[in-house]
Scaffold this motif. Structure first.
Motif, mmCIF file in Angstrom:
data_model
loop_
_atom_site.group_PDB
_atom_site.id
_atom_site.type_symbol
_atom_site.label_atom_id
_atom_site.label_comp_id
_atom_site.label_asym_id
_atom_site.label_seq_id
_atom_site.Cartn_x
_atom_site.Cartn_y
_atom_site.Cartn_z
ATOM 1 N N LEU A 144 -6.841 128.984 160.622
ATOM 2 C CA LEU A 144 -5.912 128.172 159.653
ATOM 3 C C LEU A 144 -4.520 129.198 159.173
ATOM 4 C CD1 LEU A 144 -5.295 126.145 157.459
ATOM 5 C CD2 LEU A 144 -6.851 127.159 156.157
ATOM 6 N N LEU A 145 -4.881 130.490 158.913
ATOM 7 C CA LEU A 145 -3.599 131.312 158.766
ATOM 8 C C LEU A 145 -2.746 131.468 159.684
ATOM 9 C CD1 LEU A 145 -2.345 133.254 157.057
ATOM 10 C CD2 LEU A 145 -3.672 135.135 157.550
ATOM 11 N N ASN A 146 -3.204 131.651 161.095
ATOM 12 C CA ASN A 146 -2.481 131.568 162.384
ATOM 13 C C ASN A 146 -1.390 130.157 162.063
ATOM 14 O OD1 ASN A 146 -3.447 133.926 162.889
ATOM 15 N ND2 ASN A 146 -4.790 132.944 164.386
ATOM 16 N N ASP A 147 -2.105 129.047 162.002
ATOM 17 C CA ASP A 147 -1.146 127.843 162.050
ATOM 18 C C ASP A 147 -0.224 127.809 160.871
ATOM 19 O OD1 ASP A 147 -2.802 127.570 164.311
ATOM 20 O OD2 ASP A 147 -4.192 126.029 163.186
ATOM 21 N N LEU A 148 -0.567 128.202 159.693
ATOM 22 C CA LEU A 148 0.270 128.223 158.524
ATOM 23 C C LEU A 148 1.453 129.093 158.642
ATOM 24 C CD1 LEU A 148 -2.495 128.260 155.686
ATOM 25 C CD2 LEU A 148 -1.034 126.371 155.991
ATOM 26 N N LEU A 149 1.182 130.069 159.392
ATOM 27 C CA LEU A 149 2.456 131.156 159.553
ATOM 28 C C LEU A 149 3.077 130.667 160.845
ATOM 29 C CD1 LEU A 149 0.449 134.564 159.543
ATOM 30 C CD2 LEU A 149 2.027 133.562 157.687
ATOM 31 N N SER A 150 2.686 129.893 161.731
ATOM 32 C CA SER A 150 3.412 129.555 163.001
ATOM 33 C C SER A 150 4.233 128.245 162.745
ATOM 34 C CB SER A 150 2.530 129.426 164.069
ATOM 35 O OG SER A 150 1.778 128.566 163.996
ATOM 36 N N VAL A 151 4.081 127.192 161.682
ATOM 37 C CA VAL A 151 4.301 125.971 161.638
ATOM 38 C C VAL A 151 5.996 126.095 161.104
ATOM 39 C CG1 VAL A 151 3.950 125.733 158.970
ATOM 40 C CG2 VAL A 151 3.983 123.723 160.596
ATOM 41 N N GLN A 196 9.427 125.503 159.147
ATOM 42 C CA GLN A 196 9.496 125.208 157.830
ATOM 43 C C GLN A 196 10.137 123.857 157.713
ATOM 44 O OE1 GLN A 196 11.133 128.439 155.699
ATOM 45 N NE2 GLN A 196 10.092 130.002 156.583
ATOM 46 N N ASP A 197 11.008 123.560 158.780
ATOM 47 C CA ASP A 197 11.889 122.254 158.523
ATOM 48 C C ASP A 197 11.061 121.043 159.177
ATOM 49 O OD1 ASP A 197 11.825 123.017 161.290
ATOM 50 O OD2 ASP A 197 13.771 122.620 161.568
ATOM 51 N N ARG A 198 9.698 121.168 159.088
ATOM 52 C CA ARG A 198 8.775 119.963 159.764
ATOM 53 C C ARG A 198 7.880 119.717 158.634
ATOM 54 N NH1 ARG A 198 8.217 119.225 164.928
ATOM 55 N NH2 ARG A 198 7.038 117.347 164.301
ATOM 56 N N PRO A 199 8.275 118.995 157.389
ATOM 57 C CA PRO A 199 7.420 118.519 156.593
ATOM 58 C C PRO A 199 6.355 117.598 157.193
ATOM 59 C CG PRO A 199 9.617 117.433 156.248
ATOM 60 C CD PRO A 199 9.876 118.559 157.112
ATOM 61 N N ASP A 200 6.549 116.858 158.254
ATOM 62 C CA ASP A 200 5.560 115.939 158.859
ATOM 63 C C ASP A 200 4.485 116.821 159.218
ATOM 64 O OD1 ASP A 200 7.612 116.893 160.766
ATOM 65 O OD2 ASP A 200 6.347 115.870 162.184
ATOM 66 N N LEU A 201 4.475 118.068 159.452
ATOM 67 C CA LEU A 201 3.499 118.999 160.166
ATOM 68 C C LEU A 201 2.847 119.727 158.799
ATOM 69 C CD1 LEU A 201 4.928 120.612 163.166
ATOM 70 C CD2 LEU A 201 3.529 118.512 163.191
ATOM 71 N N HIS A 202 3.725 119.779 157.745
ATOM 72 C CA HIS A 202 3.205 120.626 156.594
ATOM 73 C C HIS A 202 1.771 119.673 156.055
ATOM 74 C CE1 HIS A 202 7.387 122.223 156.313
ATOM 75 N NE2 HIS A 202 6.709 122.727 157.086
ATOM 76 N N ILE A 203 2.196 118.409 155.965
ATOM 77 C CA ILE A 203 0.917 117.826 155.230
ATOM 78 C C ILE A 203 -0.365 117.735 155.728
ATOM 79 C CG2 ILE A 203 0.473 115.428 154.145
ATOM 80 C CD1 ILE A 203 2.771 116.731 152.762
ATOM 81 N N PRO A 204 -0.353 117.543 157.018
ATOM 82 C CA PRO A 204 -1.866 117.732 157.734
ATOM 83 C C PRO A 204 -2.378 119.164 157.499
ATOM 84 C CG PRO A 204 -0.493 116.570 159.221
ATOM 85 C CD PRO A 204 0.415 117.224 158.095
#
Length: 206
Positions: free
Chosen positions: A15-22, A24-32
């Motif tokens: 989870l941490l790896n994915d949180l760090l790599s997403v 920042q300008d993709r809110p559509d990926l933030h919500i999931p």
């Protein structure tokens, strides 16, 4: 609980790896990702709650954690202060005001629950003294009754402490933007895993 926790830690690292790599300008990926983080921590408290129903004393002891992790443990779970320490730095003045108010409310509630736990300890001492006075402690009958009464009081405190933790996280997310929430959960996971690894390292020298 140990086997569950071992797997849960692996999932937290993913989870941490994915949180760090997403991005920042993709809110559509933030919500999931935010929903995934919420589910991840909810799963932990679900298993802990199940343990508390079976053995509240073991649930409070947090025997599955390292000593380092237990250093920020409070009433059967994370100290709410950790959540505020994990907040991102890029807050607006309005966000800071709302979060400061939330922090003050949390501290007040924490003190109330700590007072409740002191009452539980006092109640256990009184009940054990009464049991001994009535001469039942020898056969374990009164001791068993006393333990169960205290255990039920502890379950109530644990449930209320978990409610406070959930409220702090939920309200913080309402105040933060999606990208700030991603940073919040990344900081929280990073902080926890750091404490876990430090505890494992220190255990190697014990």
């Amino acid at each position: 609980m140990e086997n569950f926790y071992a797997q849960w830690l692996i999932q937290e690292q993913h989870l941490l790896n994915d949180l760090l790599s997403v991005p920042q300008d993709r809110p559509d990926l933030h919500i999931p990702l935010i929903n995934r983080a919420l589910s991840h921590y909810a799963e932990y408290y679900k298993h802990k709650s199940q343990l508390a129903k079976r053995d509240i004393f073991r649930a409070f002891s947090a025997y599955w954690l390292t000593a380092s992790e237990r250093s920020f443990f409070w009433l059967g779970g994370l100290n709410p202060g950790i959540f505020f320490q994990s907040l991102p730095s890029d807050l607006t003045s309005d966000q800071r005001k709302k979060l400061e108010q939330l922090s003050q409310e949390s501290v007040k509630r924490e003190r109330e629950l700590e007072a409740r736990m002191r009452q539980v300890a006092e109640a256990m001492a009184v009940l054990m003294a009464l049991a001994a006075t009535h001469g039942k402690a020898r056969n374990g009958e009164a001791r068993g009754e006393t333990t169960e009464r205290v255990a039920e009081m502890m379950r109530v405190v644990l449930d209320e402490a978990d409610r406070l933790r959930k409220h702090v996280v939920t309200r913080s997310i309402e105040i933060l933007t999606s990208v700030q929430t991603v940073r919040f959960f990344a900081a929280l996971a990073h902080r926890h895993l750091w404490f876990y690894r430090r505890g494992i390292h220190n255990n190697g020298f014990e």
